[in-house]
Scaffold this active site. Structure first.
Site, PDB file in Angstrom:
ATOM      1  N   PRO A   1      44.542  49.290  24.013  1.00 36.58           N
ATOM      2  CA  PRO A   1      43.514  48.433  24.627  1.00 36.58           C
ATOM      3  C   PRO A   1      43.884  47.815  25.982  1.00 36.58           C
ATOM      4  O   PRO A   1      43.012  47.255  26.645  1.00 36.58           O
ATOM      5  CB  PRO A   1      43.298  47.304  23.600  1.00 36.58           C
ATOM      6  CG  PRO A   1      44.236  47.518  22.491  1.00 36.58           C
ATOM      7  CD  PRO A   1      45.032  48.738  22.740  1.00 36.58           C
ATOM      8  N   GLU A   2      45.122  47.900  26.392  1.00 37.72           N
ATOM      9  CA  GLU A   2      45.511  47.250  27.651  1.00 37.72           C
ATOM     10  C   GLU A   2      44.889  47.951  28.852  1.00 37.72           C
ATOM     11  O   GLU A   2      44.781  49.165  28.890  1.00 37.72           O
ATOM     12  CB  GLU A   2      47.038  47.237  27.799  1.00 37.72           C
ATOM     13  CG  GLU A   2      47.762  46.483  26.695  1.00 37.72           C
ATOM     14  CD  GLU A   2      47.438  45.001  26.648  1.00 37.72           C
ATOM     15  OE1 GLU A   2      46.757  44.489  27.572  1.00 37.72           O
ATOM     16  OE2 GLU A   2      47.850  44.343  25.676  1.00 37.72           O
ATOM     17  N   GLY A   3      44.537  47.172  29.838  1.00 37.66           N
ATOM     18  CA  GLY A   3      43.835  47.693  31.009  1.00 37.66           C
ATOM     19  C   GLY A   3      44.756  48.200  32.110  1.00 37.66           C
ATOM     20  O   GLY A   3      45.984  48.096  32.036  1.00 37.66           O
TER      21      GLY A   3
ATOM     22  N   HIS B   1      36.727  38.253  43.670  1.00 40.97           N
ATOM     23  CA  HIS B   1      36.816  39.053  42.442  1.00 40.97           C
ATOM     24  C   HIS B   1      36.239  38.245  41.303  1.00 40.97           C
ATOM     25  O   HIS B   1      36.775  37.215  40.916  1.00 40.97           O
ATOM     26  CB  HIS B   1      38.247  39.476  42.093  1.00 40.97           C
ATOM     27  CG  HIS B   1      38.294  40.194  40.776  1.00 40.97           C
ATOM     28  ND1 HIS B   1      39.154  39.843  39.752  1.00 40.97           N
ATOM     29  CD2 HIS B   1      37.540  41.216  40.291  1.00 40.97           C
ATOM     30  CE1 HIS B   1      38.930  40.637  38.714  1.00 40.97           C
ATOM     31  NE2 HIS B   1      37.962  41.464  39.009  1.00 40.97           N
ATOM     32  N   LEU B   2      35.145  38.762  40.783  1.00 40.91           N
ATOM     33  CA  LEU B   2      34.420  38.061  39.732  1.00 40.91           C
ATOM     34  C   LEU B   2      34.491  38.899  38.460  1.00 40.91           C
ATOM     35  O   LEU B   2      33.732  39.849  38.283  1.00 40.91           O
ATOM     36  CB  LEU B   2      32.967  37.878  40.198  1.00 40.91           C
ATOM     37  CG  LEU B   2      32.105  36.852  39.473  1.00 40.91           C
ATOM     38  CD1 LEU B   2      32.746  35.474  39.462  1.00 40.91           C
ATOM     39  CD2 LEU B   2      30.734  36.795  40.132  1.00 40.91           C
ATOM     40  N   ARG B   3      35.430  38.536  37.604  1.00 40.67           N
ATOM     41  CA  ARG B   3      35.633  39.304  36.365  1.00 40.67           C
ATOM     42  C   ARG B   3      34.619  38.806  35.341  1.00 40.67           C
ATOM     43  O   ARG B   3      34.490  37.591  35.123  1.00 40.67           O
ATOM     44  CB  ARG B   3      37.070  39.085  35.895  1.00 40.67           C
ATOM     45  CG  ARG B   3      37.485  39.854  34.684  1.00 40.67           C
ATOM     46  CD  ARG B   3      37.757  41.321  34.973  1.00 40.67           C
ATOM     47  NE  ARG B   3      38.603  41.876  33.927  1.00 40.67           N
ATOM     48  CZ  ARG B   3      38.138  42.203  32.726  1.00 40.67           C
ATOM     49  NH1 ARG B   3      36.864  42.066  32.436  1.00 40.67           N
ATOM     50  NH2 ARG B   3      38.973  42.676  31.810  1.00 40.67           N
TER      51      ARG B   3
ATOM     52  N   THR C   1      44.456  40.011  35.451  1.00 38.39           N
ATOM     53  CA  THR C   1      45.525  40.785  36.086  1.00 38.39           C
ATOM     54  C   THR C   1      44.970  41.549  37.305  1.00 38.39           C
ATOM     55  O   THR C   1      45.710  41.842  38.231  1.00 38.39           O
ATOM     56  CB  THR C   1      46.170  41.791  35.110  1.00 38.39           C
ATOM     57  OG1 THR C   1      45.141  42.560  34.520  1.00 38.39           O
ATOM     58  CG2 THR C   1      46.973  41.094  34.037  1.00 38.39           C
TER      59      THR C   1
HETATM   60  N1  LIG Z   1      35.693  48.365  40.383  1.00 32.82           N
HETATM   61  C1  LIG Z   1      35.990  47.248  39.739  1.00 32.82           C
HETATM   62  N2  LIG Z   1      36.409  47.316  38.476  1.00 32.82           N
HETATM   63  C2  LIG Z   1      36.743  46.169  37.860  1.00 32.82           C
HETATM   64  C3  LIG Z   1      36.639  44.917  38.487  1.00 32.82           C
HETATM   65  N3  LIG Z   1      37.040  43.975  37.608  1.00 32.82           N
HETATM   66  C4  LIG Z   1      37.390  44.617  36.505  1.00 32.82           C
HETATM   67  N4  LIG Z   1      37.202  45.938  36.640  1.00 32.82           N
HETATM   68  C5  LIG Z   1      37.418  46.998  35.655  1.00 32.82           C
HETATM   69  O1  LIG Z   1      37.813  46.408  34.466  1.00 32.82           O
HETATM   70  C6  LIG Z   1      39.140  46.775  34.149  1.00 32.82           C
HETATM   71  C7  LIG Z   1      39.804  45.598  33.468  1.00 32.82           C
HETATM   72  O2  LIG Z   1      40.549  44.861  34.281  1.00 32.82           O
HETATM   73  P1  LIG Z   1      42.098  45.004  34.279  1.00 32.82           P
HETATM   74  O3  LIG Z   1      42.536  43.851  35.050  1.00 32.82           O
HETATM   75  O4  LIG Z   1      42.549  46.303  34.736  1.00 32.82           O
HETATM   76  O5  LIG Z   1      42.408  44.973  32.773  1.00 32.82           O
HETATM   77  P2  LIG Z   1      43.364  44.027  32.085  1.00 32.82           P
HETATM   78  O6  LIG Z   1      44.779  44.462  32.256  1.00 32.82           O
HETATM   79  O7  LIG Z   1      42.844  43.883  30.696  1.00 32.82           O
HETATM   80  O8  LIG Z   1      43.241  42.752  32.965  1.00 32.82           O
HETATM   81  P3  LIG Z   1      42.272  41.571  32.924  1.00 32.82           P
HETATM   82  O9  LIG Z   1      41.420  41.566  34.176  1.00 32.82           O
HETATM   83  O10 LIG Z   1      43.279  40.477  32.913  1.00 32.82           O
HETATM   84  O11 LIG Z   1      41.480  41.774  31.691  1.00 32.82           O
HETATM   85  C8  LIG Z   1      39.757  47.241  35.452  1.00 32.82           C
HETATM   86  O12 LIG Z   1      40.774  48.186  35.267  1.00 32.82           O
HETATM   87  C9  LIG Z   1      38.560  47.891  36.113  1.00 32.82           C
HETATM   88  O13 LIG Z   1      38.363  49.189  35.595  1.00 32.82           O
HETATM   89  C10 LIG Z   1      36.163  44.889  39.816  1.00 32.82           C
HETATM   90  O14 LIG Z   1      36.049  43.853  40.442  1.00 32.82           O
HETATM   91  N5  LIG Z   1      35.875  46.075  40.402  1.00 32.82           N
END
Ligand SMILES: Nc1nc2c(ncn2[C@@H]2O[C@H](COP(=O)(O)OP(=O)(O)OP(=O)(O)O)[C@@H](O)[C@H]2O)c(=O)[nH]1
Ligand SMILES: *[C@@H]1O[C@H](CO)[C@@H](O)[C@H](O)[C@H]1NC(C)=O
Ligand SMILES: *[C@@H]1O[C@H](CO)[C@@H](O)[C@H](O)[C@H]1NC(C)=O
Ligand SMILES: *[C@@H]1O[C@H](CO)[C@@H](O)[C@H](O)[C@H]1NC(C)=O
Length: 429
Positions: free
Chosen positions: A53-55, A292-294, A388
């Site tokens: 599940p890690e991104g 960056h808007l997660r 992240t």
């Molecule tokens: N293109 C794009 N993709 C994003 C964005 N934010 C999140 N994502 C997608 O969502 C995924 C999840 O974010 P990651 O940071 O990689 O995953 P994570 O390691 O779980 O990290 P977190 O953000 O801490 O959850 C990213 O790999 C991207 O595929 C964004 O601003 N732009």
């Protein structure tokens, strides 16, 4: 003659590694290849994988830990790191885009990585090591008994597996499992290893107690950084230069839509990361706010450190005003519904939106990198709490030499009381 030979040899590397050994032994001089392969040494291969599940961006962090371990291992023997192919990530959901068995070269500059530690792609490993076999899988886990009496100590021990194994034995006695979508890959042995501590505590165990030539550390995120944000951390981080085609697309986009070029913005870039040493505050950045808007899983949990869309837009407007910026670039994983709302509230926002053809080529990972690259070049950046994805942008800006005040900023939840801002991690050169 030599060139022809090298080409033939390179060809052999890809397909018939056994012949290659004969071929190269018959040459007078040792031949070095782009991957740093030397025919005279028997080397060991370190492979690794991360909890499914890690991104993407946490996986980039685990790479740094494994590179540290590799450096420790190399003090006593020839080890090379095998890059785990990208794919099947939970967040990479673009429909109809084939996203498995993606080599690292699609996202990162391999020559840059290799300037830090010897790395090879998985397919090179298969060719070089004689086939799709991994001698030993070590599934990393914690200790079943937890920390004894709450006392933290670093240790490693072979232990019975705690969780159900994700590998099964086939009729021939080989282990089958998820090897990045390479279905023909098999493991010869799978055991579990309890570990707590930093990555390099695994080195003595791998050197003394493992005779296998190729070892895969599964659940590699179990071990910690040798020294977070130390010199070794930053060397590896700086070597993770984005693939050139992605940087070029990002730069073209900045020039076309954001009036931003390296020359005007004082963000010169050197292909050779070892020569990149920008002074803090030297970078000006393009005339736009980077955001960056997660969203998605960050809002599903109703976290109080993540704003509503309305709250985010309010903050964006105030930052644009304060920094006298007329443009705003937004990177987000928001779904279509939220995106429509956002566009209504912030009609001037600029986004990188690839066509389907571009997406097929770049993949979700490439698009994420382009988003990060554009955010990294903005005059002022604001990200999302403990993402992240945002952290990797901080690091990129640190490398480019931005004033920390313009980088370590995050949105606050609408009713968050103490909104602690991200930590500034200085590069150690
Ligand atoms: N293109 C794009 N993709 C994003 C964005 N934010 C999140 N994502 C997608 O969502 C995924 C999840 O974010 P990651 O940071 O990689 O995953 P994570 O390691 O779980 O990290 P977190 O953000 O801490 O959850 C990213 O790999 C991207 O595929 C964004 O601003 N732009
Ligand atoms: C598998 O590896 C373990 C640990 O290294 C070892 O004790 C065991 O003998 C190996 N099994 C086989 C069948 O090689
Ligand atoms: C290697 O295995 C032996 C026997 O199990 C153990 O006593 C020793 O501590 C191990 N060495 C390392 C470095 O883990
Ligand atoms: C682009 O930026 C420069 C200053 O760097 C400015 O003079 C010029 O007017 C800008 N162009 C547009 C179209 O905003």
């Amino acid at each position: 003659m030599e060139l022809v030979l090298r080409d033939q040899v390179r060809f052999s590397v890809m397909w018939t590694p056994r012949n290659l050994v004969l071929l190269t032994i018959s040459t007078a001089e040792p031949v070095m290849f782009s991957g740093g392969w030397s025919p005279h040494t028997l080397r060991n291969y370190l492979l690794y994988d991360v909890n499914p599940p890690e991104g993407f961006n946490l996986r980039r962090d685990v790479y740094i830990r494994m590179a540290s371990l590799l450096k420790t291992l190399r003090k006593q023997g020839d080890w090379v790191l095998v890059l785990p192919p990208w794919g099947r990530l939970y967040h990479w959901q673009s429909p109809d885009v084939h996203q498995v068995r993606i080599p690292w070269a699609e996202f990162f500059s391999l020559t840059s990585l290799q300037t830090n530690v010897p790395v090879i792609e998985y397919e090179e490993f298969i060719a070089e090591s004689g086939g799709p076999f991994i001698d030993q899988v070590l599934v990393m886990q914690n200790y079943a008994e937890g920390w004894t009496e709450g006392k933290w100590e670093e240790k490693v021990d072979e232990r019975p597996c705690i969780d159900r194994l994700m590998y099964t034995k086939d009729k021939q006695g080989y282990y089958r499992g998820w090897f990045w979508g390479y279905e023909e890959t098999r493991a010869l042995n799978v055991t579990c290893l309890s570990a707590q501590g930093h990555a390099s505590i695994l080195a003595p165990f791998l050197q003394e107690n493992i005779t296998a030539t190729s070892v895969l550390l599964d659940r590699a995120e179990t071990v910690l950084h040798d020294h977070y944000a130390g010199k070794d951390y930053w060397d590896t981080r700086r070597s993770m230069v984005f693939a050139k085609h992605l940087r070029v697309i990002g730069d073209q986009f900045r020039a076309k839509y954001l009036n931003s070029t390296d020359e005007k913005d004082h963000t010169p870039y050197n292909e050779d990361w070892t020569r990149m040493r920008a002074k803090l505050g030297s970078a000006k950045g393009g005339p736009y706010l980077g955001v960056h808007l997660r969203r998605k899983d960050f809002i599903w949990g109703h976290r109080d450190d993540v704003p509503s869309l309305k709250g985010a837009v309010k903050k964006i407007r105030s930052l644009m005003k304060k920094n006298k910026l007329e443009n705003v670039f937004v990177a987000t994983d928001a779904d279509e519904e939220e995106m429509a709302k956002l566009r209504k509230m912030l009609p001037e926002m600029v986004r990188y939106e690839p066509s389907w053809e571009d997406l097929e080529l770049l993949k979700d990972g490439g698009v994420a990198i382009i988003d990060q690259w554009i955010c990294a070049h903005s005059r002022y950046f604001i990200g999302t709490s403990v993402s992240t994805f945002s952290f990797r942008i901080h690091e990129e800006r640190e490398i480019l030499g931005f004033d920390p005040k313009t980088t370590y900023n995050r949105f606050c939840g609408d009713s968050e009381k103490e909104c602690e801002q991200p930590t500034h991690w200085k590069i150690v050169y």
